[in-house]
Design an enzyme around this catalytic site. Structure first.
Site, PDB file in Angstrom:
ATOM      1  N   PRO A  92      34.480  37.147  35.940  1.00  0.00           N
ATOM      2  CA  PRO A  92      34.921  35.749  35.764  1.00  0.00           C
ATOM      3  C   PRO A  92      34.061  35.012  34.747  1.00  0.00           C
ATOM      4  O   PRO A  92      34.462  33.971  34.231  1.00  0.00           O
ATOM      5  CB  PRO A  92      34.797  35.140  37.167  1.00  0.00           C
ATOM      6  CG  PRO A  92      33.993  36.108  37.968  1.00  0.00           C
ATOM      7  CD  PRO A  92      34.086  37.440  37.312  1.00  0.00           C
ATOM      8  N   GLU A 119      28.560  40.288  43.637  1.00  0.00           N
ATOM      9  CA  GLU A 119      28.250  39.256  42.638  1.00  0.00           C
ATOM     10  C   GLU A 119      28.154  39.816  41.223  1.00  0.00           C
ATOM     11  O   GLU A 119      27.654  39.162  40.323  1.00  0.00           O
ATOM     12  CB  GLU A 119      26.946  38.533  43.007  1.00  0.00           C
ATOM     13  CG  GLU A 119      26.974  37.799  44.338  1.00  0.00           C
ATOM     14  CD  GLU A 119      28.041  36.717  44.399  1.00  0.00           C
ATOM     15  OE1 GLU A 119      28.105  35.893  43.462  1.00  0.00           O
ATOM     16  OE2 GLU A 119      28.806  36.695  45.384  1.00  0.00           O
ATOM     17  N   ARG A 161      51.505  48.275  26.876  1.00  0.00           N
ATOM     18  CA  ARG A 161      52.820  47.955  26.319  1.00  0.00           C
ATOM     19  C   ARG A 161      52.763  47.747  24.803  1.00  0.00           C
ATOM     20  O   ARG A 161      53.796  47.699  24.142  1.00  0.00           O
ATOM     21  CB  ARG A 161      53.449  46.745  27.014  1.00  0.00           C
ATOM     22  CG  ARG A 161      52.707  45.468  26.856  1.00  0.00           C
ATOM     23  CD  ARG A 161      53.323  44.365  27.707  1.00  0.00           C
ATOM     24  NE  ARG A 161      54.570  43.836  27.167  1.00  0.00           N
ATOM     25  CZ  ARG A 161      54.648  43.000  26.141  1.00  0.00           C
ATOM     26  NH1 ARG A 161      53.568  42.608  25.511  1.00  0.00           N
ATOM     27  NH2 ARG A 161      55.820  42.559  25.730  1.00  0.00           N
ATOM     28  N   ASP A 176      56.529  37.992  21.439  1.00  0.00           N
ATOM     29  CA  ASP A 176      55.841  37.637  22.688  1.00  0.00           C
ATOM     30  C   ASP A 176      55.271  36.227  22.546  1.00  0.00           C
ATOM     31  O   ASP A 176      54.808  35.867  21.474  1.00  0.00           O
ATOM     32  CB  ASP A 176      54.640  38.570  22.929  1.00  0.00           C
ATOM     33  CG  ASP A 176      55.072  39.967  23.349  1.00  0.00           C
ATOM     34  OD1 ASP A 176      56.261  40.171  23.607  1.00  0.00           O
ATOM     35  OD2 ASP A 176      54.192  40.840  23.419  1.00  0.00           O
TER      36      ASP A 176
HETATM   37 CL1  6GU Z   1      37.843  39.900  35.329  1.00  0.00          CL
HETATM   38  N1  6GU Z   1      36.955  39.429  37.777  1.00  0.00           N
HETATM   39  C1  6GU Z   1      36.826  38.668  38.860  1.00  0.00           C
HETATM   40  N2  6GU Z   1      36.132  39.123  39.904  1.00  0.00           N
HETATM   41  N3  6GU Z   1      37.339  37.454  38.969  1.00  0.00           N
HETATM   42  C2  6GU Z   1      38.031  37.016  37.918  1.00  0.00           C
HETATM   43  C3  6GU Z   1      38.219  37.762  36.752  1.00  0.00           C
HETATM   44  C4  6GU Z   1      37.655  38.984  36.707  1.00  0.00           C
HETATM   45  N4  6GU Z   1      38.955  37.044  35.887  1.00  0.00           N
HETATM   46  C5  6GU Z   1      39.209  35.907  36.500  1.00  0.00           C
HETATM   47  N5  6GU Z   1      38.652  35.871  37.722  1.00  0.00           N
END
Ligand code: 6GU
Length: 273
Positions: A92, A119, A161, A176
């Site tokens: 994230p 984590e 794709r 797209d």
């Molecule tokens: Cl790539 N991993 C995690 N754990 N949470 C996320 C993410 C990735 N992308 C958005 N939220």
């Protein structure tokens, strides 16, 4: 393209066997290898995590299993004739995974994914492999998942794709919504198929007119309308040169106006719809 995925939940990657990605594999366009990280643990509990230095909540994935796994997985890939690996680290805190990144990754011959739980992975692992190969730390959106496996599925589908011979029709991804240079990056409008009336709902007359120019214009206006409503940021980001006279008229009808500088369009707050 070769894909390696190292995870503590290999079964989470089962969907790679179905649909488009499964077909790409069957056609020999994708060579997928999923590995259980716990194979590279040697204690009775197959420990992959430990408490964070400096304290705090949660657990951090340990260096040693990841290091051994990535060494062995990359060595096996090279031995099988793969070259040019890229490490893809779903997190994230990564940079946004966009269509542009998907296109970039689709041009690489070998992607190695390290979806993490807890984590995240001890920083030294990414630092170490960054000395050997490009590292893409990517996030699939502004929300938090329990682990990176779902992100691997998302990224793999977006990339697969784009591989030659996977979609069948090379035109299919030219327009797209987020293709670089596509329709000034507008969202696509509504689509319809038979029957012409369903539960009292008809379809827009213009689509039956056979008038290709009018149909193209209608589709463009619907794309502008939808984008203005759902993704105003995409309109604001657009180079105004991407808008023709009719686009400007449509945007103006939707309550948008050019900024004094002419560079950006912005929707005044007091407009309805
Ligand atoms: Cl790539 N991993 C995690 N754990 N949470 C996320 C993410 C990735 N992308 C958005 N939220």
């Amino acid at each position: 393209m070769r894909l390696d995925v190292v995870t503590i939940f290999p079964e989470y990657l089962e969907p790679l066997n179905v649909s488009l990605v499964g077909k790409a594999r069957a056609r020999g366009r994708l060579d997928v290898h999923v590995h259980d990280l716990r194979r590279w643990t040697y204690d009775r509990h197959h420990t992959v995590d430990d408490t964070p230095y400096g304290g705090g909540p949660g657990m951090v994935m340990k260096t040693e299993p990841w290091g051994e796994a990535l060494d062995e997985v990359t060595a096996a890939g090279y031995e099988a004739g793969a070259h040019g690996p890229v490490l893809v680290v779903p997190t994230p805190s990564g940079r946004p995974f966009t269509q542009e990144v998907a296109v970039e990754l689709s041009r690489r011959p070998w992607l190695v994914f390290t979806p993490a739980r807890y984590e995240g992975i001890d920083r030294r692992v990414t630092d170490e492999y960054a000395t050997r190969m490009p590292v893409y730390e990517v996030s699939i959106g502004d929300y938090v998942l329990a682990g990176g496996e779902a992100a691997v599925l998302v990224i793999t589908e977006a990339v697969a794709r784009l591989l030659p011979g996977v979609l069948g029709n090379a035109e299919s991804h030219r327009d797209d919504s987020f293709a670089p240079g596509a329709m000034a990056n507008l969202l696509e409008g509504p689509v319809y198929t038979k029957p012409p009336v369903w539960r009292g709902h008809g379809i827009p007359d213009v689509l039956l007119s056979g008038h290709h120019g009018k149909i193209a214009r209608w589709r463009r206006d619907e794309a502008l309308r939808r984008t203005a409503r759902h993704r105003p940021d995409l309109i604001e980001r657009c180079d105004p040169a991407a808008f023709d006279k009719k686009d400007r008229e449509t945007l103006s009808n939707l309550g948008w106006a050019p900024e004094p500088g002419g560079r950006f369009w912005r929707r005044p707050d007091d407009v309805e719809e």
